[in-house]
Design a protein around this motif. Structure first.
Motif, PDB file in Angstrom:
ATOM      1  N   SER A   1      62.035  77.067  13.450  1.00 56.70           N
ATOM      2  CA  SER A   1      61.226  78.121  12.849  1.00 56.70           C
ATOM      3  C   SER A   1      60.549  78.947  13.928  1.00 56.70           C
ATOM      4  O   SER A   1      60.294  78.473  15.043  1.00 56.70           O
ATOM      5  CB  SER A   1      60.162  77.526  11.918  1.00 56.70           C
ATOM      6  N   ARG A   2      60.257  80.179  13.571  1.00 51.85           N
ATOM      7  CA  ARG A   2      59.511  81.086  14.443  1.00 51.85           C
ATOM      8  C   ARG A   2      58.751  82.054  13.556  1.00 51.85           C
ATOM      9  O   ARG A   2      59.339  82.939  12.938  1.00 51.85           O
ATOM     10  CB  ARG A   2      60.456  81.847  15.376  1.00 51.85           C
ATOM     11  N   GLY A   3      57.450  81.872  13.467  1.00 50.54           N
ATOM     12  CA  GLY A   3      56.652  82.729  12.596  1.00 50.54           C
ATOM     13  C   GLY A   3      57.085  82.599  11.149  1.00 50.54           C
ATOM     14  O   GLY A   3      57.090  81.515  10.573  1.00 50.54           O
ATOM     15  N   LYS A   4      57.497  83.712  10.560  1.00 51.63           N
ATOM     16  CA  LYS A   4      57.922  83.721   9.158  1.00 51.63           C
ATOM     17  C   LYS A   4      59.443  83.734   9.018  1.00 51.63           C
ATOM     18  O   LYS A   4      59.984  84.295   8.057  1.00 51.63           O
ATOM     19  CB  LYS A   4      57.329  84.929   8.435  1.00 51.63           C
ATOM     20  N   GLU A   5      60.142  83.091   9.943  1.00 49.48           N
ATOM     21  CA  GLU A   5      61.601  82.998   9.877  1.00 49.48           C
ATOM     22  C   GLU A   5      62.035  81.565  10.154  1.00 49.48           C
ATOM     23  O   GLU A   5      61.389  80.844  10.917  1.00 49.48           O
ATOM     24  CB  GLU A   5      62.256  83.931  10.892  1.00 49.48           C
ATOM     25  N   VAL A   6      63.133  81.173   9.501  1.00 44.92           N
ATOM     26  CA  VAL A   6      63.756  79.863   9.738  1.00 44.92           C
ATOM     27  C   VAL A   6      65.212  80.101  10.083  1.00 44.92           C
ATOM     28  O   VAL A   6      65.896  80.896   9.425  1.00 44.92           O
ATOM     29  CB  VAL A   6      63.641  78.948   8.509  1.00 44.92           C
ATOM     30  N   LYS A   7      65.695  79.404  11.104  1.00 43.64           N
ATOM     31  CA  LYS A   7      67.085  79.551  11.524  1.00 43.64           C
ATOM     32  C   LYS A   7      67.829  78.231  11.356  1.00 43.64           C
ATOM     33  O   LYS A   7      67.408  77.206  11.898  1.00 43.64           O
ATOM     34  CB  LYS A   7      67.151  79.996  12.988  1.00 43.64           C
ATOM     35  N   LEU A   8      68.905  78.263  10.568  1.00 38.31           N
ATOM     36  CA  LEU A   8      69.794  77.114  10.436  1.00 38.31           C
ATOM     37  C   LEU A   8      70.969  77.299  11.398  1.00 38.31           C
ATOM     38  O   LEU A   8      71.582  78.375  11.421  1.00 38.31           O
ATOM     39  CB  LEU A   8      70.329  76.975   9.006  1.00 38.31           C
ATOM     40  N   THR A   9      71.282  76.260  12.141  1.00 41.46           N
ATOM     41  CA  THR A   9      72.420  76.291  13.055  1.00 41.46           C
ATOM     42  C   THR A   9      73.497  75.353  12.544  1.00 41.46           C
ATOM     43  O   THR A   9      73.255  74.149  12.381  1.00 41.46           O
ATOM     44  CB  THR A   9      72.002  75.875  14.470  1.00 41.46           C
TER      45      THR A   9
END
Length: 417
Positions: free
Chosen positions: A51-59
């Protein structure tokens, strides 16, 4: 609306539930979603989240096969893919069996095991989105929680920008500088510092440096307790630390993260600890006002000189839920009593009208209405009949067999006859 702490807890949830799980096949999207398709399919891959701030990244990372020189099938992914999610108003992840997939699951990742399990991105209101092969949005600033130094430098170095001419409560929602701050966090941060929400942002942030002089590897309070400074110095340091707005933008969200699954738990949805943690946002006794962007700001005391003129402050109404919260029996009784009272009044009025003499009646009946005056008849003088005509008239009366009298009178008789 999910904010920075909720999105970070969502990433922790994905890492926990997908640890050791192998996924397979294509990534499937619901038919109603307007977000793009995810062109990824693989025989075996794993999922991790950040996560970074108001974003989530799925890898999505393909699993290497133990078989030597095994070729990747046509259409299968050989390289990892990043999918960046933004939760909107109601987005979250959930890991369930295939039979228990939520109704509003708009993106699904199926496991390779049997029975199959599914990681779903659930979004009831469909304001969330995702971007295949995505990256962190460059217009968003550093994360307030996990990139504190860069976040602080970014704000302090841009205090001359026009964005900081606005009220501090509105600038705190600017993701270019405060990536992760949302509506409830800004209310809690300003409440702790006793800062009116509608003061100029530059005024609230002036005097703060790019470096946090109170930051150390140990907690500030522990450092103060073990130091040999006087009590007056201790109180001064704590007061200055609590007055640092940028520091609270970092520490207050971390408090929500430390609540753990009780702050974000789609399985149990237990938010009791989170509600107990809130001191200002939607709390009884606090005031609320809409800012210039239409967002509701919760606060106490004076709103500040830049408050919208056309908005009125409202106190949060205290609502106590009772067992008969949805019981409308009392309302029906009240309506029935009013109708009965009205009926009684009508009966009394009718009785008064009936017993009132005609001359005193207020409401006139049809018979009591004044009659229309007819014109008076004029008595014309009777015409004199001669003796001859009178004798003829009497002779015209004859008797019949049935006993009926036939009367004939010739109106145009000659005067000479």
């Amino acid at each position: 609306m999910p904010e920075g702490p909720e999105l970070h807890l969502a990433s922790l949830y994905v890492n926990k539930m997908c640890d050791g799980v192998v996924f397979t096949g294509p990534v499937r999207k619901s038919e109603v979603s307007k977000s793009p398709d995810v062109p990824f399919t693989c025989e075996a891959y794993r999922i991790t989240a950040a996560s970074r701030g108001k974003e989530v990244k799925l890898t999505l990372t393909p699993v290497k096969s133990d078989a030597p020189k095994q070729r990747v099938k046509a259409g299968q992914a050989a390289l990892p893919m990043d999918i960046v999610f933004r939760f909107g108003m109601s987005g979250y992840f959930r890991f369930t069996s295939e039979d228990e997939v939520p109704k509003h699951a708009h993106l699904r990742f199926h496991s390779k095991e049997k029975p199959c399990r599914v990681l779903s991105f659930v979004d009831t209101r469909r304001f969330g989105s995702w971007q295949p092969n995505g990256t962190w949005q460059p217009v968003r600033g550093p994360c307030i929680m996990f990139d504190y130094k860069s976040f602080r430098e970014n704000v302090v170095s841009h205090l001359s920008d026009r964005a900081f001419d606005r009220p501090i409560c509105e600038v705190l929602l600017n993701q270019k500088y405060f990536n992760g701050i949302g509506n409830y966090l800004r209310a809690e941060i300003l409440y702790r510092l006793n800062i009116p929400p509608f003061v100029p942002a530059r005024t609230a942030l002036e005097g703060l440096g790019s470096e946090d002089v109170y930051e150390s590897d140990k907690h500030v309070k522990q450092e103060i307790e073990h130091s040999k400074t006087s009590d007056t110095t201790k109180r001064k340091v704590v007061k200055e630390e609590m007055g640092d707005l940028l520091r609270l933008c970092h520490t207050v969200p971390l408090e929500v993260v430390h609540l753990g699954g009780k702050g974000y738990d789609p399985e149990k949805a237990d938010y009791s600890d989170f509600k107990a943690w809130l001191k200002c946002y939607y709390v009884d006794g606090m005031k609320s006002i809409r800012d210039h962007n239409g967002r509701t700001m919760w606060f106490t005391g004076d709103p500040g000189p830049m408050a919208p003129k056309d908005s009125k402050s409202k106190k949060a109404k205290k609502r106590t839920k009772t067992d008969d919260d949805h019981d409308y029996t009392n309302k029906k009784k009240l309506t029935r009593s009013r109708s009965e009272g009205t009926a009684k009044k009508k009966e009394v009025k009718k009785e008064i009208v009936t017993n009132t003499p005609k001359k005193d009646k207020v409401v006139c009946s049809k018979e009591a209405r004044p009659k229309r005056i007819q014109p008076a008849k004029v008595n014309r003088p009777r015409r004199e009949i001669s003796s001859t005509a009178r004798s003829r008239k009497s002779s015209s009366v004859e008797s019949t067999e049935g006993g009926l009298l036939l009367f004939s009178l010739n109106e145009k008789e000659s005067p000479l006859s």
